[in-house]
Design a protein around this motif. Structure first.
Motif, PDB file in Angstrom:
ATOM      1  N   PHE A   1     -40.649  76.576  86.294  1.00  0.00           N
ATOM      2  CA  PHE A   1     -41.392  75.232  85.371  1.00  0.00           C
ATOM      3  C   PHE A   1     -41.926  74.666  86.272  1.00  0.00           C
ATOM      4  CE2 PHE A   1     -36.772  75.050  82.109  1.00  0.00           C
ATOM      5  CZ  PHE A   1     -37.173  76.317  81.760  1.00  0.00           C
ATOM      6  N   PRO A   2     -43.003  73.732  85.095  1.00  0.00           N
ATOM      7  CA  PRO A   2     -43.927  72.901  86.277  1.00  0.00           C
ATOM      8  C   PRO A   2     -43.338  71.476  86.443  1.00  0.00           C
ATOM      9  CG  PRO A   2     -44.970  72.896  83.616  1.00  0.00           C
ATOM     10  CD  PRO A   2     -43.366  74.076  84.008  1.00  0.00           C
ATOM     11  N   SER A   3     -42.350  71.450  85.708  1.00  0.00           N
ATOM     12  CA  SER A   3     -41.461  69.765  85.785  1.00  0.00           C
ATOM     13  C   SER A   3     -40.287  70.007  85.391  1.00  0.00           C
ATOM     14  CB  SER A   3     -42.711  68.624  85.294  1.00  0.00           C
ATOM     15  OG  SER A   3     -42.134  69.692  83.225  1.00  0.00           O
ATOM     16  N   LYS A   4     -39.675  69.354  86.008  1.00  0.00           N
ATOM     17  CA  LYS A   4     -38.000  69.141  85.394  1.00  0.00           C
ATOM     18  C   LYS A   4     -37.900  69.098  83.778  1.00  0.00           C
ATOM     19  CE  LYS A   4     -36.714  67.694  90.079  1.00  0.00           C
ATOM     20  NZ  LYS A   4     -35.829  67.132  91.149  1.00  0.00           N
ATOM     21  N   HIS A   5     -36.927  69.777  83.012  1.00  0.00           N
ATOM     22  CA  HIS A   5     -36.543  69.871  81.680  1.00  0.00           C
ATOM     23  C   HIS A   5     -35.232  69.184  81.795  1.00  0.00           C
ATOM     24  CE1 HIS A   5     -39.122  72.769  80.261  1.00  0.00           C
ATOM     25  NE2 HIS A   5     -39.649  71.487  81.044  1.00  0.00           N
ATOM     26  N   TYR A   6     -34.829  68.060  80.865  1.00  0.00           N
ATOM     27  CA  TYR A   6     -33.391  68.058  81.294  1.00  0.00           C
ATOM     28  C   TYR A   6     -33.211  67.885  79.491  1.00  0.00           C
ATOM     29  CZ  TYR A   6     -33.555  65.757  85.838  1.00  0.00           C
ATOM     30  OH  TYR A   6     -33.719  65.632  86.834  1.00  0.00           O
ATOM     31  N   SER A   7     -31.949  68.274  79.355  1.00  0.00           N
ATOM     32  CA  SER A   7     -31.154  67.834  77.917  1.00  0.00           C
ATOM     33  C   SER A   7     -29.485  67.700  77.643  1.00  0.00           C
ATOM     34  CB  SER A   7     -31.152  69.824  77.477  1.00  0.00           C
ATOM     35  OG  SER A   7     -30.891  69.953  76.282  1.00  0.00           O
ATOM     36  N   GLY A   8     -28.982  67.342  76.728  1.00  0.00           N
ATOM     37  CA  GLY A   8     -27.565  66.830  76.441  1.00  0.00           C
ATOM     38  C   GLY A   8     -27.986  65.656  75.199  1.00  0.00           C
ATOM     39  N   TYR A   9     -26.516  65.058  75.145  1.00  0.00           N
ATOM     40  CA  TYR A   9     -26.021  64.860  73.824  1.00  0.00           C
ATOM     41  C   TYR A   9     -26.515  62.936  73.763  1.00  0.00           C
ATOM     42  CZ  TYR A   9     -25.830  68.477  70.558  1.00  0.00           C
ATOM     43  OH  TYR A   9     -25.037  69.315  69.927  1.00  0.00           O
ATOM     44  N   VAL A  10     -26.276  62.394  73.335  1.00  0.00           N
ATOM     45  CA  VAL A  10     -25.839  60.435  73.738  1.00  0.00           C
ATOM     46  C   VAL A  10     -25.308  60.256  71.854  1.00  0.00           C
ATOM     47  CG1 VAL A  10     -27.117  58.082  73.158  1.00  0.00           C
ATOM     48  CG2 VAL A  10     -27.568  59.933  75.174  1.00  0.00           C
ATOM     49  N   SER A  11     -24.396  59.602  72.371  1.00  0.00           N
ATOM     50  CA  SER A  11     -23.221  58.976  71.284  1.00  0.00           C
ATOM     51  C   SER A  11     -23.539  57.897  70.946  1.00  0.00           C
ATOM     52  CB  SER A  11     -21.114  59.811  71.867  1.00  0.00           C
ATOM     53  OG  SER A  11     -21.131  60.724  71.342  1.00  0.00           O
ATOM     54  N   VAL A  12     -23.917  57.842  69.612  1.00  0.00           N
ATOM     55  CA  VAL A  12     -23.881  56.557  68.742  1.00  0.00           C
ATOM     56  C   VAL A  12     -23.281  56.350  67.489  1.00  0.00           C
ATOM     57  CG1 VAL A  12     -25.405  54.818  67.747  1.00  0.00           C
ATOM     58  CG2 VAL A  12     -26.255  56.202  69.882  1.00  0.00           C
ATOM     59  N   ASP A  13     -21.581  55.807  67.657  1.00  0.00           N
ATOM     60  CA  ASP A  13     -21.281  55.323  67.319  1.00  0.00           C
ATOM     61  C   ASP A  13     -20.997  56.765  65.642  1.00  0.00           C
ATOM     62  OD1 ASP A  13     -19.772  54.274  63.929  1.00  0.00           O
ATOM     63  OD2 ASP A  13     -22.182  53.784  62.876  1.00  0.00           O
ATOM     64  N   GLU A  14     -20.120  57.329  66.067  1.00  0.00           N
ATOM     65  CA  GLU A  14     -19.399  58.787  65.779  1.00  0.00           C
ATOM     66  C   GLU A  14     -19.938  59.734  65.926  1.00  0.00           C
ATOM     67  OE1 GLU A  14     -15.821  58.713  63.186  1.00  0.00           O
ATOM     68  OE2 GLU A  14     -16.835  56.612  62.510  1.00  0.00           O
ATOM     69  N   LYS A  15     -22.073  59.080  65.812  1.00  0.00           N
ATOM     70  CA  LYS A  15     -22.973  60.193  65.901  1.00  0.00           C
ATOM     71  C   LYS A  15     -23.487  60.721  67.360  1.00  0.00           C
ATOM     72  CE  LYS A  15     -24.263  57.545  62.242  1.00  0.00           C
ATOM     73  NZ  LYS A  15     -25.439  56.021  62.161  1.00  0.00           N
ATOM     74  N   ASN A  16     -23.775  61.495  67.090  1.00  0.00           N
ATOM     75  CA  ASN A  16     -24.148  62.888  68.658  1.00  0.00           C
ATOM     76  C   ASN A  16     -25.046  63.231  68.413  1.00  0.00           C
ATOM     77  OD1 ASN A  16     -21.032  62.861  70.382  1.00  0.00           O
ATOM     78  ND2 ASN A  16     -20.550  63.954  68.175  1.00  0.00           N
ATOM     79  N   LEU A  17     -26.148  62.370  69.039  1.00  0.00           N
ATOM     80  CA  LEU A  17     -27.841  63.134  69.106  1.00  0.00           C
ATOM     81  C   LEU A  17     -28.227  63.782  70.129  1.00  0.00           C
ATOM     82  CD1 LEU A  17     -29.139  59.730  67.648  1.00  0.00           C
ATOM     83  CD2 LEU A  17     -27.982  61.333  66.570  1.00  0.00           C
ATOM     84  N   PHE A  18     -28.883  64.783  70.200  1.00  0.00           N
ATOM     85  CA  PHE A  18     -29.324  65.893  70.757  1.00  0.00           C
ATOM     86  C   PHE A  18     -30.465  65.292  71.026  1.00  0.00           C
ATOM     87  CE2 PHE A  18     -31.103  69.737  71.767  1.00  0.00           C
ATOM     88  CZ  PHE A  18     -30.089  70.302  73.408  1.00  0.00           C
ATOM     89  N   TYR A  19     -30.467  65.684  72.161  1.00  0.00           N
ATOM     90  CA  TYR A  19     -32.573  65.383  73.346  1.00  0.00           C
ATOM     91  C   TYR A  19     -32.579  66.571  73.833  1.00  0.00           C
ATOM     92  CZ  TYR A  19     -30.245  63.978  77.476  1.00  0.00           C
ATOM     93  OH  TYR A  19     -29.934  63.908  78.338  1.00  0.00           O
ATOM     94  N   TYR A  20     -34.228  66.557  73.618  1.00  0.00           N
ATOM     95  CA  TYR A  20     -34.373  67.942  75.493  1.00  0.00           C
ATOM     96  C   TYR A  20     -35.157  66.687  75.755  1.00  0.00           C
ATOM     97  CZ  TYR A  20     -35.820  72.346  77.989  1.00  0.00           C
ATOM     98  OH  TYR A  20     -36.059  73.643  78.509  1.00  0.00           O
ATOM     99  N   PHE A  21     -35.764  66.795  76.979  1.00  0.00           N
ATOM    100  CA  PHE A  21     -36.666  66.407  77.969  1.00  0.00           C
ATOM    101  C   PHE A  21     -37.692  66.906  78.536  1.00  0.00           C
ATOM    102  CE2 PHE A  21     -37.173  62.662  81.745  1.00  0.00           C
ATOM    103  CZ  PHE A  21     -37.970  62.029  81.459  1.00  0.00           C
ATOM    104  N   VAL A  22     -38.772  66.718  78.374  1.00  0.00           N
ATOM    105  CA  VAL A  22     -39.467  67.276  79.828  1.00  0.00           C
ATOM    106  C   VAL A  22     -40.008  66.023  80.431  1.00  0.00           C
ATOM    107  CG1 VAL A  22     -41.617  69.237  79.779  1.00  0.00           C
ATOM    108  CG2 VAL A  22     -39.839  69.051  77.660  1.00  0.00           C
TER     109      VAL A  22
END
Length: 454
Positions: A40-61
């Motif tokens: 990869f040309p840079s670092k990639h991260y991914s995961g969930y952040v929880s907000v008020d019973e909601k689990n929000l998925f992100y992918y970070f480049v």
């Protein structure tokens, strides 16, 4: 292998790097993608952040240039109800792809030389909960709207920066397209309120970008007729007929029988066009025939979307990358991806599907309320406080035509900085722009917003 199938596996690959759980997830490093060979040309991260019973998925480049100093950009696709992996794959993410060979094999990924990650770090967020791989076990959370979405996304950002404090000093921008024309300014306003209230961590917010964004019922609704006429899609005679019958008010045509009859002629003339890029072919799925608006080619801005508190069952009324129309290859085996993967290292994919539900590019799982009306007061407030704003439009997008965005930016009454001029990319005219004071710029991109290249 279809484009949507690629989106499915990209959404799932974060599971290959860490054990899935329902708890809040710290960022996990992604080290490989099926179909891609090399580093990869840079670092990639991914995961969930929880907000008020909601689990929000992100992918970070992370930025490929200088991640410690380059801007951090949040990207939001529209809908409402479309996954931001749409932007990752179709538009400005780090990879391009080609179809697999033979049929059913994995697509091959190549580095995208025009990725926005060449100069910035990008957070691709599935929002609100119920979209993409974001989910809640409490399905009442899938009934939401503009206000709650802005509050939840702001809470997500505060928690995200706690997970990645090394990016707190970087300039931060909010961006998105189509229905994100509402997501972006409402979220930006929420962030500004948080900064003034002393929320921690302090987000270094500097501005925002909106592409072909839903903004104002009148401006958006009145944009199509001059666009269609200027592009040669309707005749002079029909243009004059509609102009006379509707008296310049095209967005409220259902209250005027004569205007409605003329608008139906416009609808007939536009039938068969890809409303997101009139130069591209238009592919239809069988499901599109089930939609209440399937017999109409009129963009969603003509479907009275901006009515206050009107609940929107997505796929019934869609802004931006609506699933039946935006495709340059045939649809494929979207739901078969988990069955194509073998080996113990992929065992967690079934787990996330069981919890979050099957991934879709644009979902009908949520019910969404458009609550806030015109976004013009939000833009006026943000820009008058010194925040930078880039309002850009693909000049062949008919869903939210550039003619409306051009008109509402001018309506703010800001002083023009210089005249209308072209902007250049790689020695060629790539579009046109008008700069205003208060750090506001309106810019067109030749063809569609997916063609925006740096």
């Amino acid at each position: 292998m279809a484009i949507n199938n690629l989106l499915v596996f990209i959404c799932c690959i974060f599971i290959l790097s860490f054990q899935f759980s329902e708890a809040i997830q710290a960022g996990s490093l992604v080290t490989n993608l099926p179909g891609f060979t090399g580093n990869f040309p840079s670092k990639h991260y991914s995961g969930y952040v929880s907000v008020d019973e909601k689990n929000l998925f992100y992918y970070f480049v992370a930025s490929e240039r200088n991640p410690s100093k380059d801007p951090v950009v949040l990207w939001l696709n529209g809908g409402p109800g479309c996954s931001s992996f749409d932007g990752f794959v179709y538009e400005h993410g780090p990879f391009n792809f080609e179809e697999g060979n033979p049929k059913g094999s994995l697509p091959k990924l190549h580095l995208n030389p025009y990725s926005w990650t060449k100069v910035s770090s990008i957070i691709y967020l599935d929002s609100p909960a119920g979209v993409g791989l974001s989910y809640s076990k409490n399905e009442s959370k899938y009934i939401t709207g503009d206000i709650q979405t802005a509050v939840d996304t702001h809470a997500f950002l505060l928690k995200w920066f706690e997970l990645y404090p090394e990016f707190l000093n970087n300039p931060f921008y909010i961006s998105g397209e189509s229905y994100a024309g509402i997501y972006v300014p409402t979220l930006a306003s929420q962030v500004v309120k948080g900064i003034k209230a002393g929320d921690k961590p302090r987000i270094n917010f500097e501005g925002y970008l909106v592409g072909n964004g839903v903004t104002d019922r009148m401006f958006d609704g009145n944009a199509l007729i001059p666009f269609a006429h200027g592009m040669g899609l309707i005749s002079d005679d029909l243009f004059e007929e509609v102009e006379g019958a509707c008296r310049g008010t095209y967005y409220d045509y259902e209250s005027n029988d004569g205007c409605m009859r003329s608008m139906l002629k416009v609808d007939e003339a536009l039938t068969g066009l890809n409303i997101y890029n009139i130069l591209q072919p238009c592919f239809h799925e069988p499901l599109s025939q089930q939609d209440s608006n399937a017999n109409s080619s009129l963009p969603a801005s003509f479907q009275q979307l901006g009515a206050t508190e009107r609940p929107l069952k997505v796929r019934k009324r869609m802004f931006g990358r609506a699933w039946p129309l935006w495709s340059t290859v045939k649809d494929g085996i979207v739901t078969l991806w988990p069955q194509l993967i073998e080996g113990d290292e992929h065992r967690h994919i079934a787990c996330v599907v069981d919890v979050a539900g099957s991934w879709e590019l644009c979902t009908d799982r949520i019910t969404y309320h458009n609550q806030l009306g015109s976004m013009i007061p939000y833009h006026k407030s943000l820009t008058s406080q010194g925040y930078r704003a880039l309002i850009f439009s693909g000049d062949h997008d008919m869903c939210v035509p550039f003619t409306g965005s051009q008109a509402w930016t001018r309506s703010l009454g800001y002083k023009k900085i210089g005249g209308w001029r072209s902007w250049i990319s790689k020695g060629q005219i790539a579009g046109y722009l008008q700069s205003y004071d208060h750090n506001l710029t309106f810019l067109t991109v030749k063809v569609s917003i997916s063609s925006l290249r740096i």
